[in-house]
Design an enzyme around this catalytic site. Structure first.
Site, PDB file in Angstrom:
ATOM      1  N   HIS A 280       0.841  -1.205   0.000  1.00  0.00           N
ATOM      2  CA  HIS A 280       0.000   0.000   0.000  1.00  0.00           C
ATOM      3  C   HIS A 280       0.874   1.253   0.000  1.00  0.00           C
ATOM      4  O   HIS A 280       0.626   2.199  -0.761  1.00  0.00           O
ATOM      5  CB  HIS A 280      -0.915  -0.018   1.227  1.00  0.00           C
ATOM      6  CG  HIS A 280      -1.539   1.312   1.539  1.00  0.00           C
ATOM      7  ND1 HIS A 280      -2.754   1.706   1.019  1.00  0.00           N
ATOM      8  CD2 HIS A 280      -1.104   2.353   2.306  1.00  0.00           C
ATOM      9  CE1 HIS A 280      -3.044   2.914   1.448  1.00  0.00           C
ATOM     10  NE2 HIS A 280      -2.064   3.332   2.236  1.00  0.00           N
ATOM     11  N   GLU A 281       1.893   1.259   0.849  1.00  0.00           N
ATOM     12  CA  GLU A 281       2.788   2.419   0.901  1.00  0.00           C
ATOM     13  C   GLU A 281       3.530   2.590  -0.420  1.00  0.00           C
ATOM     14  O   GLU A 281       3.749   3.715  -0.882  1.00  0.00           O
ATOM     15  CB  GLU A 281       3.787   2.256   2.055  1.00  0.00           C
ATOM     16  CG  GLU A 281       3.158   2.195   3.433  1.00  0.00           C
ATOM     17  CD  GLU A 281       2.402   3.466   3.795  1.00  0.00           C
ATOM     18  OE1 GLU A 281       2.753   4.542   3.264  1.00  0.00           O
ATOM     19  OE2 GLU A 281       1.451   3.381   4.592  1.00  0.00           O
ATOM     20  N   HIS A 284       1.654   4.561  -3.005  1.00  0.00           N
ATOM     21  CA  HIS A 284       1.779   6.021  -2.981  1.00  0.00           C
ATOM     22  C   HIS A 284       2.944   6.471  -3.859  1.00  0.00           C
ATOM     23  O   HIS A 284       2.862   7.492  -4.551  1.00  0.00           O
ATOM     24  CB  HIS A 284       1.992   6.510  -1.546  1.00  0.00           C
ATOM     25  CG  HIS A 284       0.767   6.405  -0.683  1.00  0.00           C
ATOM     26  ND1 HIS A 284      -0.420   7.016  -1.010  1.00  0.00           N
ATOM     27  CD2 HIS A 284       0.551   5.764   0.508  1.00  0.00           C
ATOM     28  CE1 HIS A 284      -1.318   6.764  -0.070  1.00  0.00           C
ATOM     29  NE2 HIS A 284      -0.758   6.001   0.857  1.00  0.00           N
ATOM     30  N   GLU A 363      -5.436   7.246  -0.902  1.00  0.00           N
ATOM     31  CA  GLU A 363      -5.443   6.011  -0.116  1.00  0.00           C
ATOM     32  C   GLU A 363      -6.152   4.885  -0.865  1.00  0.00           C
ATOM     33  O   GLU A 363      -5.707   3.735  -0.845  1.00  0.00           O
ATOM     34  CB  GLU A 363      -6.120   6.247   1.238  1.00  0.00           C
ATOM     35  CG  GLU A 363      -5.366   7.196   2.160  1.00  0.00           C
ATOM     36  CD  GLU A 363      -3.952   6.733   2.450  1.00  0.00           C
ATOM     37  OE1 GLU A 363      -3.744   5.516   2.647  1.00  0.00           O
ATOM     38  OE2 GLU A 363      -3.061   7.600   2.468  1.00  0.00           O
TER      39      GLU A 363
END
Length: 427
Positions: A280-281, A284, A363
């Site tokens: 997930h990070e 970004h 997100e």
């Protein structure tokens, strides 16, 4: 004080608006929690128990009833300091004592911060040692708390004092273009701090240890190879020394870019779940969210500084709050920046609507990327559920509350999106 002055009107209106809006939002959240807080959504049955939600409600209620007097006292103090002419007296005292622009500003900032610092001490202590300890989060000792406070103050001084002195110098010597020069310095220092933070600043507060060899490190390295992401290292941080809250984050720039895992996170999640959180990070980074945000933030910094450079020339700004423009005006122009923050600060919640909307969209995109990289959304979904439970966070807050206060989507929205029920969110 001139109560018909536009800047004073903005201060009073903004302060009242911010107070009433937040009081209303928190009450809406409390009322909704009281009515629906223990209801388990269909998607989470088998993952979350009603008893756990009772604990979540108890924690959120404790924070709410703590926030009520804190917010009220903060409002009363803010208004009282302005109405009684506190800042005028502090400025006059600092100027009479020093007669120097630089010392006057530093003394003004120091003395102005004292009332709020003193008033907030009991609130901060109660939150840390009563609420956080009651619900099993805080591992802080009073000694550690004091030492951390001293370290934070020293670090802030090292960063803030040079910035303040530079601003004062630019305002005094470059009347028309100080905002441009200071903006360049501010951006450069901000980027520089991002670069050195993981090496010089973060270790002042926590111990960072390279992730040990094993299944977790192997799978993370496989993820990096798959995504083409490069980092200076993967570290675990002794977050549990202070708190049992969990998190993971990327920090640094360039060759100092590193991944940090809270030891609490590693203990609470499975290997696949930790990998999903890191994916997930990485999402970004893949979608260039930080870079895109910088392209918006940096021009905004210059635009705000330009507006400030115009407004601090307006004598009404000072006279409305009771300052005399005949006394130490060279130093008073810097105080004007503080007065503008008082005048417009109460309307910051409007700006947060835009930033929160943008952040929540980011997100959702990062969640989708995690699902793609892991081949399934299940590890991320279960990780989010565990983290939500461990941190005693609300699952379904009222929509209007989350719009103003959440820069991350609430849990249920993220779970539904990861499960493909709201793919349109990723468009």
């Amino acid at each position: 004080m001139n109560y018909l002055n536009i800047f004073v009107i903005l201060f009073l209106a903004g302060t009242a608006f911010d107070f009433l809006l937040n009081q209303a939002l928190e009450f809406i959240d409390f009322s909704f929690r009281k009515k629906h807080g223990t209801e388990v959504p269909a998607e989470l049955k088998g993952y979350v128990e009603s008893e756990k939600l009772k604990e979540v409600c108890a924690y959120e209620n404790a924070k709410y009833f703590f926030w009520l007097p804190q917010n009220t006292v903060s409002l009363a103090l803010s208004v009282a300091l302005v109405l009684c002419g506190f800042y005028v007296k502090v400025f006059n005292l600092a100027w009479d004592w020093t007669g120097n622009v630089y010392f006057t500003i530093l003394l003004f900032i120091f003395l102005s911060a004292i009332p709020s610092f003193i008033i907030m001490i009991p609130f901060n202590l109660y939150h840390e040692f009563k609420i956080e300890k009651k619900f099993g989060f805080s591992n802080m000792t009073l000694k550690m708390y004091v030492i951390d406070g001293i370290k934070e103050t020293l670090v802030s001084l090292v960063i803030a004092v040079p910035l303040i002195l530079i601003a004062v110098a630019f305002i005094g010597h470059f009347e028309k273009l100080w905002w441009l020069y200071f903006g360049l310095v501010y951006v450069a220092i901000s980027l520089g701090l991002s670069y050195v933070y993981p090496i010089w600043i973060a270790p002042l507060f926590n111990k960072f240890v390279p992730l040990e060899d094993g299944e977790l490190k192997t799978k993370i390295e496989e993820l990096f190879a798959k995504t083409g992401f490069k980092t200076s290292g993967i570290f675990t941080m002794d977050a549990s020394k202070r708190s049992n809250h969990s998190n993971a984050y990327f920090t640094g720039l360039g060759k100092n870019k590193r991944i940090v895992l809270f030891d609490t996170l590693v203990n609470q999640l499975t290997v696949d779940e930790v990998v999903a959180v890191l994916a997930h990070e990485l999402g970004h980074c893949k979608h260039h969210h930080i870079t895109k945000r910088m392209f918006v933030t940096i021009p905004l910094v210059f635009a705000v500084l330009f507006a400030v450079s115009i407004l601090i020339k307006n004598n009404d700004l000072y006279e409305g709050f009771g300052f005399s423009t005949e006394k130490g005006f060279a130093a008073l122009k810097f105080v004007g920046i503080y007065l503008l923050s008082l005048s417009f600060g109460g309307f910051g919640c409007i700006f947060s609507l835009v930033t929160n909307l943008s952040s929540r969209r980011d997100e959702f995109q990062a969640d989708r990327y995690s699902k793609e990289m892991c081949g399934s959304g299940t590890p991320l979904s279960t990780a989010l559920i565990k983290l939500n439970k461990e941190n005693l966070s609300e699952i379904v807050p009222p929509k209007i509350y989350s719009v103003f206060n959440y820069n991350h989507p609430p849990l249920l929205e993220r779970i539904r999106a990861v499960d493909g029920l709201k793919d349109k969110m990723f468009a």
